[in-house]
Structures are given as C-alpha cells and as structure tokens.
Design a protein around this motif. Sequence first.
Motif, PDB file in Angstrom:
ATOM      1  N   ARG A 163      31.614  41.050  34.874  1.00  0.00           N
ATOM      2  CA  ARG A 163      31.182  39.904  35.557  1.00  0.00           C
ATOM      3  C   ARG A 163      32.094  38.588  34.739  1.00  0.00           C
ATOM      4  NH1 ARG A 163      27.987  41.671  31.513  1.00  0.00           N
ATOM      5  NH2 ARG A 163      26.891  40.056  30.266  1.00  0.00           N
ATOM      6  N   ARG A 164      32.220  38.877  33.705  1.00  0.00           N
ATOM      7  CA  ARG A 164      33.009  37.748  33.004  1.00  0.00           C
ATOM      8  C   ARG A 164      34.429  37.567  33.136  1.00  0.00           C
ATOM      9  NH1 ARG A 164      29.500  36.898  28.853  1.00  0.00           N
ATOM     10  NH2 ARG A 164      28.461  38.614  27.795  1.00  0.00           N
ATOM     11  N   HIS A 165      34.878  38.593  34.287  1.00  0.00           N
ATOM     12  CA  HIS A 165      36.445  38.352  34.697  1.00  0.00           C
ATOM     13  C   HIS A 165      36.469  38.254  36.041  1.00  0.00           C
ATOM     14  CE1 HIS A 165      37.530  39.061  30.449  1.00  0.00           C
ATOM     15  NE2 HIS A 165      36.717  40.265  30.424  1.00  0.00           N
ATOM     16  N   ILE A 166      35.372  38.043  36.766  1.00  0.00           N
ATOM     17  CA  ILE A 166      35.617  37.814  38.181  1.00  0.00           C
ATOM     18  C   ILE A 166      35.742  36.309  38.527  1.00  0.00           C
ATOM     19  CG2 ILE A 166      34.431  38.153  40.715  1.00  0.00           C
ATOM     20  CD1 ILE A 166      32.761  40.146  39.301  1.00  0.00           C
ATOM     21  N   PRO A 167      36.888  35.751  38.932  1.00  0.00           N
ATOM     22  CA  PRO A 167      37.179  34.515  39.179  1.00  0.00           C
ATOM     23  C   PRO A 167      36.211  34.165  40.240  1.00  0.00           C
ATOM     24  CG  PRO A 167      39.064  35.829  39.413  1.00  0.00           C
ATOM     25  CD  PRO A 167      38.001  36.711  39.258  1.00  0.00           C
ATOM     26  N   SER A 227      36.533  31.674  42.621  1.00  0.00           N
ATOM     27  CA  SER A 227      36.996  31.443  43.889  1.00  0.00           C
ATOM     28  C   SER A 227      36.955  32.798  44.917  1.00  0.00           C
ATOM     29  CB  SER A 227      38.360  30.922  44.009  1.00  0.00           C
ATOM     30  OG  SER A 227      39.060  31.834  42.922  1.00  0.00           O
ATOM     31  N   ILE A 228      37.103  33.857  44.276  1.00  0.00           N
ATOM     32  CA  ILE A 228      37.158  35.328  45.113  1.00  0.00           C
ATOM     33  C   ILE A 228      36.134  36.054  44.769  1.00  0.00           C
ATOM     34  CG2 ILE A 228      39.656  35.021  45.292  1.00  0.00           C
ATOM     35  CD1 ILE A 228      39.815  37.347  43.131  1.00  0.00           C
ATOM     36  N   VAL A 275      35.558  40.198  45.887  1.00  0.00           N
ATOM     37  CA  VAL A 275      35.721  41.304  44.786  1.00  0.00           C
ATOM     38  C   VAL A 275      34.222  42.192  45.036  1.00  0.00           C
ATOM     39  CG1 VAL A 275      35.540  41.609  42.473  1.00  0.00           C
ATOM     40  CG2 VAL A 275      37.234  40.015  43.267  1.00  0.00           C
ATOM     41  N   THR A 284      34.266  44.311  48.297  1.00  0.00           N
ATOM     42  CA  THR A 284      35.219  45.233  48.211  1.00  0.00           C
ATOM     43  C   THR A 284      34.795  46.498  47.367  1.00  0.00           C
ATOM     44  OG1 THR A 284      36.817  43.597  48.139  1.00  0.00           O
ATOM     45  CG2 THR A 284      37.652  45.932  47.415  1.00  0.00           C
ATOM     46  N   ILE A 285      34.021  45.991  46.217  1.00  0.00           N
ATOM     47  CA  ILE A 285      33.464  47.186  45.263  1.00  0.00           C
ATOM     48  C   ILE A 285      32.391  47.822  46.157  1.00  0.00           C
ATOM     49  CG2 ILE A 285      31.947  47.584  43.269  1.00  0.00           C
ATOM     50  CD1 ILE A 285      33.718  45.267  42.002  1.00  0.00           C
ATOM     51  N   ASN A 308      38.955  32.065  34.051  1.00  0.00           N
ATOM     52  CA  ASN A 308      38.867  32.905  35.067  1.00  0.00           C
ATOM     53  C   ASN A 308      39.647  32.308  36.280  1.00  0.00           C
ATOM     54  OD1 ASN A 308      37.558  34.973  34.557  1.00  0.00           O
ATOM     55  ND2 ASN A 308      35.563  34.348  34.664  1.00  0.00           N
ATOM     56  N   ASP A 309      39.505  30.758  36.295  1.00  0.00           N
ATOM     57  CA  ASP A 309      40.110  30.151  37.575  1.00  0.00           C
ATOM     58  C   ASP A 309      41.691  30.057  37.660  1.00  0.00           C
ATOM     59  OD1 ASP A 309      40.220  28.315  35.419  1.00  0.00           O
ATOM     60  OD2 ASP A 309      39.213  26.842  36.277  1.00  0.00           O
ATOM     61  N   LYS A 362      45.346  34.886  36.926  1.00  0.00           N
ATOM     62  CA  LYS A 362      43.950  36.223  36.587  1.00  0.00           C
ATOM     63  C   LYS A 362      43.696  36.252  38.119  1.00  0.00           C
ATOM     64  CE  LYS A 362      40.356  37.186  33.977  1.00  0.00           C
ATOM     65  NZ  LYS A 362      39.461  36.922  32.856  1.00  0.00           N
ATOM     66  N   THR A 363      43.482  35.422  38.921  1.00  0.00           N
ATOM     67  CA  THR A 363      42.689  35.712  40.172  1.00  0.00           C
ATOM     68  C   THR A 363      43.592  36.595  41.009  1.00  0.00           C
ATOM     69  OG1 THR A 363      42.108  33.144  40.162  1.00  0.00           O
ATOM     70  CG2 THR A 363      42.060  34.375  42.267  1.00  0.00           C
ATOM     71  N   ILE A 418      43.105  40.018  39.262  1.00  0.00           N
ATOM     72  CA  ILE A 418      41.703  40.799  39.537  1.00  0.00           C
ATOM     73  C   ILE A 418      41.997  41.390  40.807  1.00  0.00           C
ATOM     74  CG2 ILE A 418      39.318  40.455  39.571  1.00  0.00           C
ATOM     75  CD1 ILE A 418      40.075  40.565  36.793  1.00  0.00           C
ATOM     76  N   THR A 436      41.239  45.137  41.816  1.00  0.00           N
ATOM     77  CA  THR A 436      39.898  45.487  42.646  1.00  0.00           C
ATOM     78  C   THR A 436      40.438  46.410  43.683  1.00  0.00           C
ATOM     79  OG1 THR A 436      39.060  43.413  41.915  1.00  0.00           O
ATOM     80  CG2 THR A 436      37.920  44.684  43.516  1.00  0.00           C
ATOM     81  N   SER A 439      40.010  50.393  44.067  1.00  0.00           N
ATOM     82  CA  SER A 439      38.934  50.788  45.191  1.00  0.00           C
ATOM     83  C   SER A 439      39.702  51.592  46.277  1.00  0.00           C
ATOM     84  CB  SER A 439      38.470  49.611  46.153  1.00  0.00           C
ATOM     85  OG  SER A 439      37.763  48.661  45.259  1.00  0.00           O
TER      86      SER A 439
END
Lengths: 217, 265
Positions: free
Chosen positions: A59-63, A65-66, A70, A73-74, B16-17, B21-22, B25, B29, B33
């Motif tokens: 959770r701390r690394h999910i930007p 904006s997306i 994410v 997708t999971i 995170n912004d 990194k966006t 990630i 993902t 997946s």
Amino acid sequence: MSALRHLTAPLIRENPITLQILGICSALAVTTSLTTAATMCAALTVVLTLSATIISAIRRHIPSSIRLIVQITIISSLVIVIDEFLQAYAFSISQRLSIFVGLIVTNCIVLGRAEAFAVRNPPLPAAFDALGNGLGYSLILLIVGTIREFFGAGTLFGYAVVVTQADGGWFQPLGLMQLAPSAFFIIGLLIWAIRTRWTTQIEAPEHRIGRVSEERS
Amino acid sequence: MSEPRTAWGRFLARPNDDRTKTLGIAFLTAFISALVVSTTSIALKPLQDANIAAEQAARMDAMLDALPGLRALMEETGVTALETRLVDLDAGDWSDADPTGYDFAAAFTEPEASTPLPPEADIAGLGNRPVLAPVHLLEREGELMLIVLPMAVSGYASTIRAMLALEPDLNTVAALSITEQGETPGLGARIEDPAWQAQWPGKEVTNDAGEIVFSVVRGQASGPHEVDAISGATRTSNAIHNMMRFWMGEWGYGPFLDRLEEEGL
C-alpha cells in the motif's frame, strides 16, 4: 482483539450484502443451488482475502494516480487463477458457475474492501477484514441458497430431502424459487430482519410525502 | 534515515507521485500478474483438457445409452465407441483431415476454419459456420447403422450445442442430446430434460417431397414432424426449431446427407 473484531463485525451487523448492499448480482445468480453458492463463496473469500493482503502489503508504494488500475490488475489476476483452478479440479461446478467466477473482478465487495480498508491498514487486519467480509457474503449466500434449493427443487447440495411430485412424492417445487426475483425477496426479508434487530441501520428517508404542501403554505 | 544503497531501495524510496516510480510499479504489477496467470494457465491446461474430453465422452455415452437397442448392436458389431470422421460442409463430402483433437466449438470463431453465412441464411444466428464438422457413426459390414451430427444455435441466453442422432434412412431422428446450454433455469434449460427429449425419437425431418418440415410447435404437437415447444421458453424453443432447419438445410448437413443417401458410405 481489534483484529478479531475486523473478522466478526462484517458477519452480520456490518454484512457487505445486507448493510452495504454490495455483491447483489452474484448473490442472485448463483444461489439456485447450494453447491454453486458454496463454490462461489469459497472463490470470492479466497480472492478477497488474498487481494486485500497483497494490496495492503504494497500500500505504501502504490502511486495514487494509478491506484485503481493496480488494484484491479491484482484482483483480476487472482480471479483468473481461481477460475483456472476450478476448471481443472471442479470442472462440472465451474461449468455451472459459468461467467460468475470471472465476474468476481467486478464484485463491488472486493474493490470496496481494497479501497476502504486494505490501502490504509497493515496486512494482518486487512486480511482479517477481508476474510470477515468474505464469510459475511458467504453466510447470506448460503442462507439464500438453502431456501431457494429446498423450496425450488426439494434438494440440498443435490441430495433429495423431500420427494417431489415428479418422482411420486407430495412436494410441489416452487418454480419461482429457481428464478432470480426470489433471491431479491429473500435478501429483502433478511435485510428487514437485521434492521429490525439493529435499528441504527435504518436509513433516513430521502423523500417525504404528505406534509410538504402544508409546510410551504 | 540513511540513503538506501541498492537500486531497488532507491526506487522504493522515491515519492509515490514520481513518474519513474509510477511507471515502474505499473510495469512490475503487470509483469508479476502476467507471470502468475500464464504459469497457472499452462500448468493446469492438461487437466482442463482431460476434463473437457471426459465431459464430452460422458455426454456421448449418455446419449448412446438413451438409444434403445444401440448397445446391443454395438456389441454385435464388436465396437466400443462410435467412429468419428470429419465432414467438409462446404463440399458436402467427407474430409481427409484427421479428426483427433479437432475443436468444433472453437472453429466457429476462427476465420480460416469457418465460412461466413449470408444474413438471410443465418437463421441459427451463428455468424460463421465451421467448414469441418466431426460426425460420429456406427457401421456394420459397410452399412450405416447410426449417424450423429453435432449442431449449434444461438439461443435466448447462451449458445446451445446439441447432437442429433439419425437412423440409417437419414431422416428419422433417433435421439437429441443437448451437450451445452446456459438458458434460463427452470424454463429454457428444460431442453435438457429427458422427458422433453423423449418426444424426439421417431420424428421425421423431411416430408415425402424432401422438404424440411420439422417444427417445434407451441400448443399440441401432432404428426411425425412436430415436437412440443417448452411453455414459458418461446425463444429457446424457436432456437431449437431454427437449429434443426439450419443444420439439416443446404448450409448445414443437407448436401452431405443427400450425397450420403445416394452414394452410401
């Protein structure tokens, strides 16, 4: 102890179906028999718990904006994996569930718990919360499934409980129970029962009829 | 907080912004997946294929059991299963292709394996019809004893797949078996009901002039060409009607059956 509360609260009092009215679509579709209902419950509970745990862990690394993409997708990857397992190990049931396992992706409970709880809490409470919600969903589905299969076909888990007239007995199956509207009625009655017990759940009416004209005058 | 040493640590420490990194990630993902999904899919494929094959064999067996006297006939002939051959529906003749592993249901959506149907001929709502169809047959000393034709139609809520068994005169129905359907439970789904299917054996597809007159009728079916529709399931009943008209007609098995009747096996 609070972790345990996350598990028990959604069972009845904060039940995702009867309080939040989420996941209704599959609750109508798969409850004609207990076997399909139970399989669906297991599939949803597994997907819900795993997705909440994974999403909570990262959770701390999910930007932000997306964030939704994410999460979806999971969730959808987990759903495909579960569907593949069902097709491999429980083929006939997966045939009867047809598209409804795939539709777990769009089940509001899964994304709802991810958004409302998992993104803000550590993995363990998130897992408990998701498991509790999955079990709450399962409880309602199994109740509805039991009523619909018993009155609609006279069987439970496919085993004959009472002998139907077609087989020479006295029991006349209720055809309505095999159709989707009956699930609406049963869920409606359950909501009524729960809200009679816990009156705080009753929502304030959005509209009132009658006294409006007097107030204006 | 000390500066992270590794590239991975520095990546995670980015805000995170941050664009890198966006993207990172999102990529990770998707990659993980995809890896999980494709691994499961490939690992479980053999089991799933075995399930599908077993299911089809069971349905075939169930239909053969429903045909009176067929088991005895098969024992007499000394065979345990029907022979499968491919028919080229465009040419109306046998095909030399190997029937092992041919997927009839998948061929409907493969452009190179199917023929597009003109809208006026497409009463079964299929869009495309496979060029090759796997038919099952039982022969004894060069003579046809039974032929089973796979069919499909777009029903009310699902694609209905069926097997129609014909007597050696290629006109009398020996049995109908629904192999796949997802119609309304309790209504359209009753096409799977043995009681409904029991009215099929003995019905004739064409009249003396060779026209296809077989019908699924509302109300009381009468005569050798009619079966009862299911009340409350008009669209499903119509679909079965259209399925018979389409597959027995010129775009279906019609030319093949004509040739079979003239030339024999």
